[in-house]
Design an enzyme around this catalytic site. Sequence first.
Site, PDB file in Angstrom:
ATOM      1  CD  GLN A 266       1.625   2.018  -0.181  1.00 53.06           C
ATOM      2  OE1 GLN A 266       1.082   1.256   0.613  1.00 53.06           O
ATOM      3  NE2 GLN A 266       0.952   2.916  -0.868  1.00 53.06           N
TER       4      GLN A 266
ATOM      5  NE  ARG B 194      -7.642   1.349  -7.033  1.00 53.62           N
ATOM      6  CZ  ARG B 194      -6.557   2.095  -6.919  1.00 53.62           C
ATOM      7  NH1 ARG B 194      -5.401   1.674  -7.427  1.00 53.62           N
ATOM      8  NH2 ARG B 194      -6.600   3.251  -6.296  1.00 53.62           N
TER       9      ARG B 194
ATOM     10  CG  ASP C  26      -1.353   2.819  -8.239  1.00 49.44           C
ATOM     11  OD1 ASP C  26      -1.979   1.980  -7.562  1.00 49.44           O
ATOM     12  OD2 ASP C  26      -0.426   3.503  -7.767  1.00 49.44           O
TER      13      ASP C  26
ATOM     14  CE  LYS D 252      -2.371  -0.811  -5.474  1.00 49.28           C
ATOM     15  NZ  LYS D 252      -1.212   0.051  -5.162  1.00 49.28           N
TER      16      LYS D 252
ATOM     17  CB  SER E 108       4.486  -3.895  -1.639  1.00 47.22           C
ATOM     18  OG  SER E 108       4.029  -2.747  -0.936  1.00 47.22           O
TER      19      SER E 108
ATOM     20  NE  ARG F 225      -4.096   5.351  -8.637  1.00 51.91           N
ATOM     21  CZ  ARG F 225      -3.400   6.465  -8.863  1.00 51.91           C
ATOM     22  NH1 ARG F 225      -3.673   7.214  -9.908  1.00 51.91           N
ATOM     23  NH2 ARG F 225      -2.420   6.826  -8.044  1.00 51.91           N
TER      24      ARG F 225
ATOM     25  NE  ARG G 110       8.832   6.657  -2.194  1.00 53.74           N
ATOM     26  CZ  ARG G 110       7.601   6.172  -2.326  1.00 53.74           C
ATOM     27  NH1 ARG G 110       6.606   7.012  -2.604  1.00 53.74           N
ATOM     28  NH2 ARG G 110       7.358   4.883  -2.199  1.00 53.74           N
TER      29      ARG G 110
ATOM     30  N   GLY H 215      -2.442   5.465   1.916  1.00 55.93           N
ATOM     31  CA  GLY H 215      -1.688   4.278   2.291  1.00 55.93           C
ATOM     32  C   GLY H 215      -0.197   4.542   2.322  1.00 55.93           C
TER      33      GLY H 215
END
Length: 431
Positions: A171, A348, A317, A344, A169, A390, A29, A96
């Site tokens: 995003q 995951r 996450d 993701k 979310s 991850r 950002r 993403g």
Amino acid sequence: MSSTTNLDYKNASLKGTITIPGDKSISHRSVMFGSIAQGKTTVSGFLLGEDCLSTIDCFRRLGVEIHVEGTNVTILSPGMDNWEEPKEILYTGNSGTTTRLMLGILSGTTLHSVMTGDASIGKRPMRRVSDPLRLMGAKIAGRENGQYTPLAIQGTKLKAIDYTMPVASAQVKSAILLAGLRAEGTTVVREKEVSRDHTERMLQQFGASVEVENGVVSFKGGQQLQATHVNVPGDISSAAFFLVAGAIVPNSEVMMKNVGVNKTRAGIVEVLENMGADLSVEVEDDKGFEPTATLTIRTSDLKATTIEGNIIPRLIDEIPIIALLATQAEGTTIIRDAEELKVKETDRITAVVTELQKLGANIEATDDGMIIHGPTKLHGANLNSYGDHRIGMMSAIAALISTSPIEIDDTDCIAVSYPTFFDDVKQLLNS
């Protein structure tokens, strides 16, 4: 070319202090906002991970001058109105965040642009972003009506919307808010469960007037961002791997300074405390745009817990490493309401359960999470990272408590968020 790493950490213990790399979300950002604002923005503590470097590359292709010296970044922008139409496709790599947030940013320009990413990005759903942006008037085309990359964006005039988020979310929320900068009227985003709020905080840091109350974010379009300085704290999502390592590896004590403890991100701290971890949190700065703390974790006797509901967006996450943590806790840990894990970098839920079962963990998948029975001793195996940073780091931390060596395929992916990960493991082992 991918790499295979063999790890044999017999009788490991972790001691010492490490510096966690800069927060990935805030690093992304900082470049985006610094590029939107006209003038000189400086950033310290920037994460030199591949995802964040993809963001820098995209804005350079839009005519923004960006200099990187170590973890210091200088952004010299002509302002959003003076960006150049990119002559080449904007490549977002594995990111993403870059892909989805730039959809919102580019939709309100006068430019035509095309974005694509790697194979993983090509499978990740984008209509959750493109659909609300289209409600604002955005012109976005792509595979399956804008569900998958490549995506083509023809910038146009936008109108504000009042949008209720179907799923938590950050995003999606951020893409709508960033499009709202160029929209006519007041953009409103309503969240049932609050997702990470770095965009709202940074809008204010760059001089925008934003109202945030009870899960509702609103602000008027047409505001001009002012160039500023951004100090990026250590990433709590990266720190999580060493918080878990310090708790489960015998005879360990690990300290991490200047870690971001934004309440919309610090669910891992709450989980550790609920499980009885020997963790201390010393707040360093709670007056700035992003609060920070020194975190110290010691080997702990852990008890199982249930993780569900509104905490899930605050640790989504971290669930892979929390699953490993739960294998060493007394009792049955239940993780639910985490369907978002399926979209993701990989699925995951399936990846975590599959790989931990290879190590001997008593774990099963559910439709929206997993159930872990502990404690169990873990043994060696050949593990797959699935190209997911991850999952790769979770596997490496598991090697610290495994009774025999672990081999992990494709550990190069760890550089997406934590390029110095193995250096920090080595430092703590040798302290």
